[in-house]
Design an enzyme around this catalytic site. Structure first.
Site, PDB file in Angstrom:
ATOM      1  N   GLY A  16       0.832  -1.201   0.000  1.00 12.77           N
ATOM      2  CA  GLY A  16       0.000   0.000   0.000  1.00 12.77           C
ATOM      3  C   GLY A  16       0.862   1.244   0.000  1.00 12.77           C
ATOM      4  N   CYS A  51       5.886  -0.006   7.306  1.00 13.26           N
ATOM      5  CA  CYS A  51       5.500   1.124   6.461  1.00 13.26           C
ATOM      6  C   CYS A  51       6.693   1.506   5.605  1.00 13.26           C
ATOM      7  CB  CYS A  51       5.082   2.294   7.355  1.00 13.26           C
ATOM      8  SG  CYS A  51       4.635   3.772   6.431  1.00 13.26           S
ATOM      9  N   LEU A  52       6.450   1.777   4.337  1.00 18.48           N
ATOM     10  CA  LEU A  52       7.549   2.138   3.432  1.00 18.48           C
ATOM     11  C   LEU A  52       8.244   3.427   3.877  1.00 18.48           C
ATOM     12  CD1 LEU A  52       5.908   1.287  -0.023  1.00 18.48           C
ATOM     13  CD2 LEU A  52       7.617  -0.050   1.219  1.00 18.48           C
ATOM     14  N   HIS A 100      -4.405   1.336   7.609  1.00 10.86           N
ATOM     15  CA  HIS A 100      -3.058   1.935   7.554  1.00 10.86           C
ATOM     16  C   HIS A 100      -3.011   3.089   6.546  1.00 10.86           C
ATOM     17  CE1 HIS A 100       1.521   1.429   7.637  1.00 10.86           C
ATOM     18  NE2 HIS A 100       1.322   2.209   6.588  1.00 10.86           N
TER      19      HIS A 100
HETATM   20 NI    NI Z   1       2.630   3.296   5.455  1.00 10.98          NI
END
Ligand code: NI
Length: 169
Positions: free
Chosen positions: A45, A92-93, A134
């Site tokens: 995502g 999370c990226l 998220h």
């Molecule tokens: Ni994220």
């Protein structure tokens, strides 16, 4: 076009994003670029705020590019109902290499608009519910570390500060 992903510490990640008002070719191009960026990062995502764009837009693919039918575009998403609770590892990226057990609803229904502006609702379970929550959080300026205990969150923040200091962030 693959965008650089904004990392934790940048203000855009903690600022609520602005609604998408125009559904046009520019939005289509942005969504295509966001999927390209998501897949290049092997993520599931990506929110527009993570590429420095303060718009309420995110892309999700919990198969990370394996199933073209799994591609989801959410413009102006809102979580309308949730049910139950799940505790799983989440990352999370924008916080690369940090993962933590994070509580989320077991099931979540999101209301959003598609690329044409048409409103729809979709219910997800497990990882999809987690992704809905998220990514919608991102658009409200909220990161997964906000759902952790203060102790855990402060520990991650301290480590990030060290990485920033060392020029490794
Ligand atoms: Ni994220």
């Amino acid at each position: 076009m693959i965008y650089p992903i904004v990392k934790y510490g940048q203000r855009v990640l903690e600022t609520p994003a602005e609604p998408i008002a125009e559904f046009n070719g520019n939005l289509e191009k942005l969504v295509a670029d966001m999927f390209e960026t998501l897949y290049a990062a092997n993520g599931v995502g990506l929110a527009a705020t993570q590429i420095g764009i303060g718009k309420r837009l995110c892309v999700i693919d919990i198969t990370s590019g394996q199933d073209p039918k799994a591609k989801l575009v959410l413009a102006n998403p809102v979580i309308v109902t949730t049910e139950g609770r799940q505790m799983q590892d989440e990352g999370c990226l924008s916080l690369p290499d940090f993962r933590a057990q994070t509580a989320r609803p077991a099931r979540a229904t999101v209301r959003a608009q598609d690329l044409t502006g048409k409103e729809f609702e979709m219910t997800g379970e497990g990882l999809l519910a987690r992704a809905f929550c998220h990514e919608t959080d991102h658009l409200n300026g909220v990161l997964f570390i906000n759902h952790l205990s203060r102790l855990k969150r402060e520990s991650i923040k301290r480590k990030v500060k060290k990485l920033i200091k060392a020029g490794d962030w």
